[in-house]
Motif scaffolding. Structure first.
Motif, PDB file in Angstrom:
ATOM      1  N   GLU A 348       0.823  -1.210   0.000  1.00 54.34           N
ATOM      2  CA  GLU A 348       0.000   0.000   0.000  1.00 54.34           C
ATOM      3  C   GLU A 348       0.861   1.266   0.000  1.00 54.34           C
ATOM      4  O   GLU A 348       0.517   2.263  -0.640  1.00 54.34           O
ATOM      5  CB  GLU A 348      -0.937  -0.004   1.205  1.00 54.34           C
ATOM      6  N   ILE A 349       1.965   1.223   0.724  1.00 58.55           N
ATOM      7  CA  ILE A 349       2.879   2.378   0.737  1.00 58.55           C
ATOM      8  C   ILE A 349       3.389   2.659  -0.675  1.00 58.55           C
ATOM      9  O   ILE A 349       3.382   3.805  -1.148  1.00 58.55           O
ATOM     10  CB  ILE A 349       4.063   2.126   1.701  1.00 58.55           C
ATOM     11  N   LEU A 350       3.812   1.618  -1.356  1.00 59.47           N
ATOM     12  CA  LEU A 350       4.329   1.781  -2.723  1.00 59.47           C
ATOM     13  C   LEU A 350       3.237   2.234  -3.676  1.00 59.47           C
ATOM     14  O   LEU A 350       3.461   3.117  -4.513  1.00 59.47           O
ATOM     15  CB  LEU A 350       4.945   0.463  -3.212  1.00 59.47           C
ATOM     16  N   LYS A 351       2.056   1.653  -3.541  1.00 55.56           N
ATOM     17  CA  LYS A 351       0.966   2.003  -4.444  1.00 55.56           C
ATOM     18  C   LYS A 351       0.566   3.463  -4.276  1.00 55.56           C
ATOM     19  O   LYS A 351       0.369   4.181  -5.273  1.00 55.56           O
ATOM     20  CB  LYS A 351      -0.238   1.084  -4.204  1.00 55.56           C
ATOM     21  N   GLN A 352       0.481   3.931  -3.057  1.00 60.83           N
ATOM     22  CA  GLN A 352       0.103   5.327  -2.834  1.00 60.83           C
ATOM     23  C   GLN A 352       1.184   6.285  -3.331  1.00 60.83           C
ATOM     24  O   GLN A 352       0.874   7.349  -3.868  1.00 60.83           O
ATOM     25  CB  GLN A 352      -0.179   5.570  -1.346  1.00 60.83           C
ATOM     26  N   ALA A 353       2.455   5.909  -3.126  1.00 61.54           N
ATOM     27  CA  ALA A 353       3.544   6.754  -3.625  1.00 61.54           C
ATOM     28  C   ALA A 353       3.482   6.877  -5.141  1.00 61.54           C
ATOM     29  O   ALA A 353       3.660   7.962  -5.710  1.00 61.54           O
ATOM     30  CB  ALA A 353       4.893   6.177  -3.197  1.00 61.54           C
ATOM     31  N   ILE A 354       3.204   5.770  -5.821  1.00 62.37           N
ATOM     32  CA  ILE A 354       3.107   5.783  -7.290  1.00 62.37           C
ATOM     33  C   ILE A 354       1.891   6.584  -7.735  1.00 62.37           C
ATOM     34  O   ILE A 354       1.978   7.374  -8.689  1.00 62.37           O
ATOM     35  CB  ILE A 354       3.046   4.341  -7.831  1.00 62.37           C
ATOM     36  N   TYR A 355       0.758   6.401  -7.052  1.00 59.11           N
ATOM     37  CA  TYR A 355      -0.441   7.172  -7.405  1.00 59.11           C
ATOM     38  C   TYR A 355      -0.189   8.679  -7.268  1.00 59.11           C
ATOM     39  O   TYR A 355      -0.628   9.480  -8.102  1.00 59.11           O
ATOM     40  CB  TYR A 355      -1.622   6.767  -6.503  1.00 59.11           C
ATOM     41  N   GLY A 356       0.488   9.057  -6.204  1.00 55.51           N
ATOM     42  CA  GLY A 356       0.808  10.474  -6.023  1.00 55.51           C
ATOM     43  C   GLY A 356       1.629  11.026  -7.172  1.00 55.51           C
ATOM     44  O   GLY A 356       1.369  12.131  -7.672  1.00 55.51           O
ATOM     45  N   ASN A 357       2.622  10.250  -7.608  1.00 54.08           N
ATOM     46  CA  ASN A 357       3.442  10.667  -8.743  1.00 54.08           C
ATOM     47  C   ASN A 357       2.641  10.714 -10.036  1.00 54.08           C
ATOM     48  O   ASN A 357       2.826  11.609 -10.860  1.00 54.08           O
ATOM     49  CB  ASN A 357       4.631   9.710  -8.908  1.00 54.08           C
ATOM     50  N   LEU A 358       1.749   9.747 -10.198  1.00 54.32           N
ATOM     51  CA  LEU A 358       0.904   9.720 -11.403  1.00 54.32           C
ATOM     52  C   LEU A 358       0.004  10.945 -11.481  1.00 54.32           C
ATOM     53  O   LEU A 358      -0.122  11.576 -12.545  1.00 54.32           O
ATOM     54  CB  LEU A 358       0.036   8.454 -11.406  1.00 54.32           C
TER      55      LEU A 358
END
Length: 528
Positions: A348-358
């Motif tokens: 979840e940490i990685l997914k949220q970080a990627i979503y933020g960048n997207l």
């Protein structure tokens, strides 16, 4: 005879300046743009990779007595900063080195070399590991070394792509062409986030099964997303090796007006068979390669030196903020509760970080670049640069002073707007302007100096971020706002280039350049 050569030279260049936008212009933009796509992907993917590397190689247990409260699973701040800094330091060196060599050896001779470096070091970075010796380098140490050399290749791409595009462009579309090349940086950043999300989702079932060895899957993920960055570079290498020398370099530095004029004629006819002069020995005698001494004499005249001061300092100030927020985007978003939290799983940490960048790249970064492409030849470079610096100053002030009352949605909106005005503003124009405002003899060197000043700002920004820490968010944002004001001030030293050919921009400098050449060749003469 001299008069005939000048007439031939300016007649040929006039044809190039007034040519209709066509297939060769599109090819030049694509060949240069694919390189910048690769540069941005490789340079900015590290902000997501460092999170994963921390989870794999750093297990810092936080205890309350004998009870483990949580695992921090993150790189030490110094290690993270060095990973981000190494490529920036290499980029600074590459910009200076390739910028100078392109004015001495030619644009064509250097073009493609930097991409070979990028592809090789991207692959080696993806396979980085701990050395066999117990006291040897760790995977982070190896990555720091490889990313330093990666940066040298990326740095070479800045002056080469800008100058080649500028010198092949017609006057009407020159700004848009250079901006389009640089705009591929936005697609590179966005693609990095998309690739990261696809790879992460493909490992989701393995990461959500509660296996304590999940970190091995994350080790695969960061290596894959880094390695993918080599693919577009491999595609572009052949086309870069086969692009012709720019006619302006051939005419003005090699002194071969006839060959340059013939090549312009064939380029405009879409004929790939370039003119080869059989009388090379005689032509070589006309070569007058620029020297550092000559450049020094040129820049000591305030009318010339102030332009380099303006381009270099504006880029320096801009990159303090641009790299400050883009290389630390995941960290900054955590400050408002996006992608953080002790109860989140690694997935979840990685997914949220990627979503933020997207979100920020799709809504702010990419549109900003292409707004510049659309308006740069209509509004002018200087206008867009001033607009961007003013907008960024205001946005950084608001984010710094009002962070605690903005809320997550408003903060991300302002943060996305900052990305928009970075790229529909000085991040694009600081790349475009140095490719236009200097004479052919010094154009690549001065672009390299300007770009290197920018990377110096980026390096200082990372050190500043490390020194203050993300918790001092207000001070960081206010510092960025201060540097935007500095960039705004130095912008007024730069001339507007909209609607002018490269020859018109440097009109009246011929006598000054000839004097610099003369003084350089007669070093015992001290100019007053």
């Amino acid at each position: 005879m001299q008069k005939d050569r000048l007439l031939e030279k300016y007649g040929a260049l006039d044809a190039l300046n007034n040519a209709k936008f066509g297939g060769f212009h599109i090819k030049a933009c694509l060949v240069s743009g694919i390189g910048f796509f690769t540069d941005a992907y490789d340079l900015f993917i590290i902000q997501l990779a460092v999170i994963m590397i921390g989870m794999v190689y750093y297990h810092e247990e936080i205890r309350d007595g004998d009870t483990i409260i949580k695992k921090a699973d993150k790189l030490y701040p110094v290690s993270e900063t060095l990973l981000k800094q190494s490529a920036l330091i290499g980029t600074l060196i590459g910009q200076l080195l390739f910028g100078y060599l392109a004015d001495i050896l030619g644009r064509k001779k250097m073009y493609g070399t930097e991409l070979l470096i990028i592809v090789f070091t991207t692959i080696t970075s993806a396979f980085a590991s701990n050395t066999a010796s117990p006291n040897g380098l760790t995977v982070v140490g190896m990555l720091i070394i490889w990313r330093f050399f990666l940066g040298i290749g990326i740095g070479g791409d800045y002056p080469l792509s800008a100058i080649i595009t500028s010198e092949f462009a017609n006057t009407k579309n020159r700004g848009a062409m250079i901006a389009a090349v640089f705009a591929m940086q936005g697609f590179g950043i966005l693609t990095g986030s998309i690739v990261s999300l696809i790879v992460l989702l493909s490992f989701s079932s393995k990461l959500n099964n509660g296996d304590p060895l999940n970190y091995l899957q994350i080790d695969h993920i960061w290596r894959i997303i880094i390695g993918v960055g080599a693919i577009p570079g491999l595609v572009a290498i052949y086309f870069r090796m086969t692009i012709p020398e720019t006619p302006r370099f051939t005419m003005e530095i090699k002194g071969d007006v006839e060959k340059g004029a013939r090549n312009i004629e064939q380029i405009l006819k879409q004929d790939d068979t370039l003119y080869i002069d059989s009388n090379q020995d005689e032509k070589k005698q006309k070569e007058q390669k620029p020297t550092f001494r000559e450049l020094k004499y040129y820049l000591t005249k305030w009318d010339h030196g102030k332009v380099l001061l303006g381009t270099a300092m504006a880029w320096f100030a801009l990159d303090v903020g641009f790299y400050g927020i883009n290389l630390n985007q995941s960290t900054i978003l955590k400050q408002i509760g996006f992608g953080g939290g002790s109860n989140l799983s690694q997935y979840e940490i990685l997914k949220q970080a990627i979503y933020g960048n997207l979100i920020t790249s799709a809504l702010g970064t990419v549109p900003g670049y292409w707004l510049t492409v659309l308006f740069v030849d209509k509004w002018g470079r200087k206008t867009i640069q001033i607009m961007g610096f003013v907008a960024l100053t205001i946005l950084f002030l608001i984010m710094g002073l009002c962070k605690d009352i903005l809320g997550q949605f408003l903060f991300i909106t302002l943060y996305t707007l900052a990305n928009l005005f970075n790229n529909f503003g000085p991040n694009a124009t600081t790349f475009i302007i140095p490719g236009e405002v200097f004479p052919t003899r010094y154009r690549s060197t001065c672009h390299g100096i300007s770009a290197a000043a920018g990377k110096l700002g980026a390096i200082i920004s990372q050190v500043w971020f490390l020194g203050l820490g993300a918790e001092n968010f207000k001070a960081i944002m206010l510092t960025f706002a201060f540097f935007m004001l500095i960039g705004l001030g130095f912008t007024f030293l730069i001339p507007e280039t909209k609607g002018k050919s490269l020859e018109e921009i440097c009109q009246g400098q011929e006598q000054s350049i000839e004097m610099c050449i003369y003084l350089s060749n007669n070093s015992q003469i001290i100019p007053r």
